[in-house]
Write an enzyme that holds these catalytic residues in place. Structure first.
Site, PDB file in Angstrom:
ATOM      1  N   HIS A 497       0.937  -1.203  -0.035  1.00  0.00           N
ATOM      2  CA  HIS A 497       0.092  -0.014  -0.046  1.00  0.00           C
ATOM      3  C   HIS A 497       0.786   1.235   0.046  1.00  0.00           C
ATOM      4  O   HIS A 497       0.770   2.173  -0.748  1.00  0.00           O
ATOM      5  CB  HIS A 497      -0.935   0.082   1.035  1.00  0.00           C
ATOM      6  CG  HIS A 497      -1.814   1.199   1.427  1.00  0.00           C
ATOM      7  ND1 HIS A 497      -3.170   1.335   0.979  1.00  0.00           N
ATOM      8  CD2 HIS A 497      -1.506   2.562   1.828  1.00  0.00           C
ATOM      9  CE1 HIS A 497      -3.501   2.604   1.311  1.00  0.00           C
ATOM     10  NE2 HIS A 497      -2.595   3.078   1.883  1.00  0.00           N
ATOM     11  N   GLU A 498       1.723   1.354   1.063  1.00  0.00           N
ATOM     12  CA  GLU A 498       2.451   2.573   1.093  1.00  0.00           C
ATOM     13  C   GLU A 498       3.499   2.622  -0.096  1.00  0.00           C
ATOM     14  O   GLU A 498       3.770   3.902  -0.463  1.00  0.00           O
ATOM     15  CB  GLU A 498       3.261   2.427   2.096  1.00  0.00           C
ATOM     16  CG  GLU A 498       2.684   2.536   3.713  1.00  0.00           C
ATOM     17  CD  GLU A 498       1.466   3.729   3.723  1.00  0.00           C
ATOM     18  OE1 GLU A 498       1.754   4.579   3.014  1.00  0.00           O
ATOM     19  OE2 GLU A 498       0.367   3.294   4.248  1.00  0.00           O
ATOM     20  N   HIS A 501       1.722   4.535  -2.891  1.00  0.00           N
ATOM     21  CA  HIS A 501       1.990   6.045  -2.786  1.00  0.00           C
ATOM     22  C   HIS A 501       3.091   6.455  -3.250  1.00  0.00           C
ATOM     23  O   HIS A 501       3.215   7.604  -4.024  1.00  0.00           O
ATOM     24  CB  HIS A 501       1.605   6.572  -1.435  1.00  0.00           C
ATOM     25  CG  HIS A 501       0.393   6.367  -0.763  1.00  0.00           C
ATOM     26  ND1 HIS A 501      -0.625   6.870  -1.238  1.00  0.00           N
ATOM     27  CD2 HIS A 501      -0.079   5.992   0.517  1.00  0.00           C
ATOM     28  CE1 HIS A 501      -1.678   6.872  -0.412  1.00  0.00           C
ATOM     29  NE2 HIS A 501      -1.269   6.232   0.412  1.00  0.00           N
ATOM     30  N   HIS A 504       3.018   6.786  -6.874  1.00  0.00           N
ATOM     31  CA  HIS A 504       2.427   7.820  -7.425  1.00  0.00           C
ATOM     32  C   HIS A 504       3.267   9.132  -7.369  1.00  0.00           C
ATOM     33  O   HIS A 504       3.215   9.942  -8.275  1.00  0.00           O
ATOM     34  CB  HIS A 504       1.127   7.930  -6.468  1.00  0.00           C
ATOM     35  CG  HIS A 504       0.180   9.145  -7.065  1.00  0.00           C
ATOM     36  ND1 HIS A 504      -0.853   9.580  -6.075  1.00  0.00           N
ATOM     37  CD2 HIS A 504      -0.055   9.552  -8.329  1.00  0.00           C
ATOM     38  CE1 HIS A 504      -1.713  10.025  -7.046  1.00  0.00           C
ATOM     39  NE2 HIS A 504      -1.307  10.269  -8.091  1.00  0.00           N
TER      40      HIS A 504
END
Length: 708
Positions: A497-498, A501, A504
Site C-alpha cells: 500500500h505505502e 503512494h 504515485h
C-alpha cells in the site's frame, strides 16, 4: 496512508501547535544563527538533493523555517504590490516559486516530527504551527494578491496557457476562494483567529495522543498471562524498566496481539488500555476534540457553509456530505449483516470450546482466528515464516514494480539517514535512467507516531529540475537482535500500500511542485496505494517473495489456496469498523456552529447508533474519537471516508486489469501514463474515466469483500 497535511498551494506545510504562545522573552539568538552553520539554508549537495542528516541538527530547523517565512513574505509583498499588469509569470509563477526554502525545510522537519520526534522537535512544532497558519493567511487573505489572481482568472481563456499552467492558475484561484479571499476585512480577521486556534489544537492533539500511546503501554509480569504469544515477540518486548514484558499500543482500537493471547483477562486488559488511552489524566483529548469541532464549525459558518464538511469537501471527488452519506448507505446494510453472521460464527466457536460468555470486542480476533483455521485450515503462524520483511520488499514490492513499470533498484548505504532502522534505495527506469531515492522506516518506536504513511523529502518538479526523494513509514514490531522480521499478511499489504503512494510520487511528471504526484484530493490519493495492494497476492509476485526464512522454500500452493479462499473472511468486521470510523468523522464535521457538545463519548455513541453502525456489539470503530489522529491531528478531517471511496476505485481498476491480461508491462505503462504520472493536472473524474473507459462501479468492491 499518504500523510495528508493542510498545504499552501505552493506545498507549504501548515501544521498546528498547542495553546501556549511563544514566550516573549525568547532570546533572539535562539531564532537566528550564522547562515554558514545551518545546512538547511542551502540546497543539499547529496544525490537528488536528499537531506544530509549527518549535518542537520534539531536546532537548525526553527531558524531555517523562520528565514523561509521571511523570504516568502518579501516575495509575496513584491507580487501583491507590483505596479505591473498581472501576468502568469509575475503573479502565478512568482507565487509558486516564493516558498522554496520554507517548503524544502519543512518537508524534512515534519518527516522527523512524525517518525522520530523528541522534546526539542515537539517544542519547535508547537511554536511554528501558528506562524505557518498566519503565513497561509498572509497569502490567501491578501486582497491585493487575490485581485491580481482574479484579473488573470477572469481572462484565462485569452492567456494562451498550456494545460498545466492553466490548471495551476485555476487551483490557486479556487484555493483563494476556499480560504476566504472574498470575506470582508473584519471577517478575515475572525478567520485568522480561527485558523490559528485550529493550528494550535491539532498539534496539541497529536502531541497528547503520542504521549497517550506511550503511557498506555501495558506491562505483564506473569508469563502465564501472555500464553499463546510468540516467544520471539516477547523477547523484543522485555521491560527495560523492570520485570515482565511491556506491550506498546498500536494506533488502532484492536491490537494485533489480541489474536494470539489465550488469557481472556489479559485480552480485556490490553483492549481496554487501547480503548481508554486518551480519556483520562494528562492525556485526555476530549476537551481538545470539543474545541476543535466547535471552531471548525464556526469557521465553516463564517465562510458561508452549513458545516465544516461542506467546506472541506469542495475539491474532492465526493463533493458534498450528502454524497458521502449516500455512499455509506450502499455499504452499511451489507457490511453489518455480514459482520453479524461472522459474530454468530464466532459465538458458536466460543460455545463449542465449553466457554460460557458473550462475545466481546477483545474476544473477536482470538476466536475469529479459530474460525478461520476451522473453515480454511489457515493459521497465521503458518504464513508468517514466508513473509520475511526484506524478501517482501525486494522480491515482492520491488519485483511487482519491475514487472508492471520496468523499475529496478539498488541499495544506497552512502546516504545518511535520521535513524539506524532507515534504509535507502535508488530506483531506476527500465532504460537505467535514475528515477529517485526511496527511504524505508518500518519498525515502531516510542518516538514515532502510530500508523503508516508516505511523503516526500524532495518533490518532483521540472521547474526546479528535481527528481523525487520519498519515504515510507510503518510501525511493524521490531524483532529481537539477530531475529528476522516476519510479517502478518495485513502487514505485507501495508507495505504494498505505502509503496503504491511512493509510485504515485515517483512517476510524477509535472512542471510545478504544487501539482506534482500525490498533490491530489484525499478521496483519490488513496487509490494508487490501495490498487497496489492487489499485487501482494498475485501468483507470479507471491511465489517470488513468499520464501521460508529458514529454508528458502517457496510458499506451498496449498497454503496460497488457503489464503485466497479466506480472502473474504472477516470482511464484514473489517468494513464495518472502517465505516464506523468514517461515520464518526462525518458526524463530527457536520455539526452546526450553534450546537455545543458536552460529552464526547455520548456524542460518539449516538452517532454510531443513528447510522446503525452499533448493531453488532463486538465490532467497535477502527478509531475512537479520542485517538482518531487522522481527523484531529492530520489532514483527514471530513475525509476519512476516502479510504472506502478509493477502495471502490481500486477494485474497479483491478477488475480492468484482470479483464485485460493482468500483470503486463503494457498494462502497467498505460496505468502509469494515464493515471500515476498525471498528478493534479486534470479533473480526477475525467482522468479515471479516460483510463478505465467508464465511471467507477461499486460492484467489484462488494464482490471482493464477499458482500455480493
Amino acid at each position: 496512508m499518504k500523510k495528508v497535511i493542510p498545504l499552501l498551494a505552493l506545498a507549504l506545510m501548515v501544521m498546528a501547535c498547542n495553546n501556549s504562545k511563544e514566550k516573549e522573552n525568547t532570546k533572539q539568538t535562539e531564532d537566528q544563527m550564522d547562515q554558514t552553520e545551518n545546512p538547511l539554508l542551502s540546497e543539499s549537495t547529496l544525490p537528488y538533493g536528499a537531506p544530509d542528516f549527518s549535518k542537520i541538527k534539531d536546532e537548525h530547523f526553527k531558524p531555517a523555517m523562520l528565514e523561509g517565512i521571511e523570504q516568502q513574505k518579501k516575495a509575496v509583498e513584491a507580487i501583491a504590490n507590483s505596479e505591473e499588469e498581472p501576468t502568469f509569470e509575475n503573479t502565478v509563477l512568482a507565487l509558486e516559486k516564493s516558498g522554496e526554502l520554507l517548503n524544502r525545510t519543512s518537508q524534512v522537519f515534519y518527516a522527523l516530527a512524525g517518525a522520530n520526534t523528541n522534546e526539542t522537535l515537539q517544542t519547535v512544532e508547537e511554536e511554528m504551527a501558528p506562524k505557518f497558519a498566519a503565513q497561509k493567511d498572509m497569502i490567501y487573505l491578501n486582497d491585493k494578491l487575490f485581485k491580481r489572481f482574479k484579473t488573470l482568472h477572469d481572462k484565462k481563456e485569452s492567456l494562451n496557457l498550456d494545460p498545466e499552467s492553466l490548471k495551476l492558475l485555476e487551483e490557486y484561484y479556487e484555493d483563494f476562494e476556499i480560504a476566504g479571499a472574498n470575506l470582508s476585512s473584519e471577517d478575515k480577521e475572525k478567520l485568522k483567529q480561527y485558523n490559528e486556534t485550529i493550528a494550535t489544537l491539532t498539534t496539541k492533539f497529536g502531541k497528547t495522543l503520542l504521549d497517550a500511546n506511550n503511557a498506555g503501554a501495558v506491562t505483564f509480569t506473569n508469563k502465564e498471562d501472555l500464553a499463546g504469544v510468540d516467544e520471539d515477540f516477547l523477547k523484543s518486548k522485555e521491560n527495560k524498566d523492570g520485570p515482565g514484558w511491556k506491550i506498546p499500543l498500536q494506533n488502532t482500537t484492536q491490537q494485533p496481539l489480541l489474536q494470539s493471547m489465550q488469557n481472556r483477562a489479559s485480552r480485556e486488559k490490553l483492549f481496554k488500555a487501547a480503548w481508554h488511552r486518551a480519556d483520562h489524566g494528562a492525556n485526555d483529548t476530549r476537551d481538545l476534540i470539543k474545541q476543535l469541532v466547535e471552531v471548525r464549525a464556526q469557521k465553516a459558518k463564517l465562510l458561508g457553509f452549513n458545516n465544516y464538511a461542506e467546506w472541506s469537501l469542495q475539491k474532492t471527488m465526493a463533493k458534498t456530505p450528502e454524497n458521502v452519506n449516500a455512499f455509506f448507505g450502499k455499504l452499511i446494510p451489507a457490511a453489518t449483516a455480514k459482520a453479524q453472521m461472522e459474530a454468530d460464527e464466532i459465538q458458536e466457536m466460543i460455545n463449542s470450546k465449553g466457554e460460557d460468555f458473550t462475545l466481546e470486542p477483545w474476544d473477536w480476533n482470538y476466536y475469529a482466528e479459530m474460525v478461520r483455521k476451522k473453515k480454511y485450515d489457515l493459521d497465521e503462524d503458518q504464513i508468517k515464516p514466508y513473509f520475511e520483511l526484506n524478501n517482501v520488499l525486494e522480491k515482492g514490492v520491488f519485483y511487482a514494480a519491475q514487472k508492471l513499470y520496468g523499475i529496478t533498484y539498488k541499495p544506497r548505504t552512502d546516504i545518511p539517514t535520521y535513524h539506524e532502522d532507515v534504509k535507502v534505495y535508488e530506483l531506476f527506469e527500465e532504460d537505467g535512467e535514475p528515477l529517485g531515492l526511496f527511504y524505508t522506516d518500518y519498525f515502531s518506536r516510542p518516538s514515532k507516531s502510530g500508523g503508516a504513511w508516505m511523503d516526500n523529502f524532495v518533490t518532483q518538479s521540472k521547474l526546479y529540475n528535481k527528481k523525487p526523494v520519498i519515504y515510507n513509514v510503518c510501525n511493524y514490531p521490531k524483532p529481537a537482535n539477530g531475529e528476522p522480521a516476519l510479517l502478518t499478511y495485513d502487514e505485507v499489504e501495508t507495505m504494498f500500500h505505502e509503496f503504491g503512494h511512493a509510485l504515485h510520487g515517483f512517476f510524477a511528471d509535472q512542471q510545478y511542485p504544487s501539482l506534482s504526484g500525490t498533490s491530489v484530493a484525499r478521496d483519490f490519493v488513496e487509490f494508487p496505494s490501495q490498487f497496489n495492494e492487489n499485487w501482494a497476492l498475485y501468483p507470479e509476485i507471491l511465489k517470488n517473495y513468499a520464501l521460508h526464512y529458514k529454508t528458502g522454500e517457496p510458499i506451498p500452493q496449498a497454503l496460497i489456496d488457503k489464503i485466497k479462499n479466506s480472502g473474504t473472511f472477516n470482511q464484514g468486521y473489517s468494513l464495518t469498523e472502517n465505516l464506523a470510523a468514517s461515520n464518526l468523522d462525518m458526524q463530527w464535521h457536520t455539526i452546526s456552529s450553534d450546537k455545543k457538545i458536552d460529552d464526547v463519548n455520548a456524542f460518539e455513541k449516538e452517532a454510531l447508533h443513528n447510522t446503525k453502525l452499533d448493531v453488532v456489539h463486538a465490532v467497535p470503530p477502527r478509531y475512537r474519537s479520542t485517538y482518531f489522529s487522522h481527523i484531529f491531528a492530520g489532514g483527514y478531517a471530513a475525509g476519512y471516508y476516502s479510504y472506502s471511496w478509493t477502495e471502490m476505485l481500486h477494485h474497479d481498476a483491478f477488475n480492468w486489469f484482470e479483464t485485460h491480461g493482468g500483470l503486463t508491462r503494457e498494462n502497467g505503462q498505460r496505468f502509469r501514463d494515464m493515471v500515476l504520472s498525471k498528478g493534479n493536472t486534470m479533473n480526477l473524474e475525467e482522468m479515471y474515466k479516460d483510463w478505465r473507459g467508464s465511471d467507477p462501479k461499486i460492484g467489484p468492491m462488494l464482490k471482493a469483500r464477499g458482500l455480493k
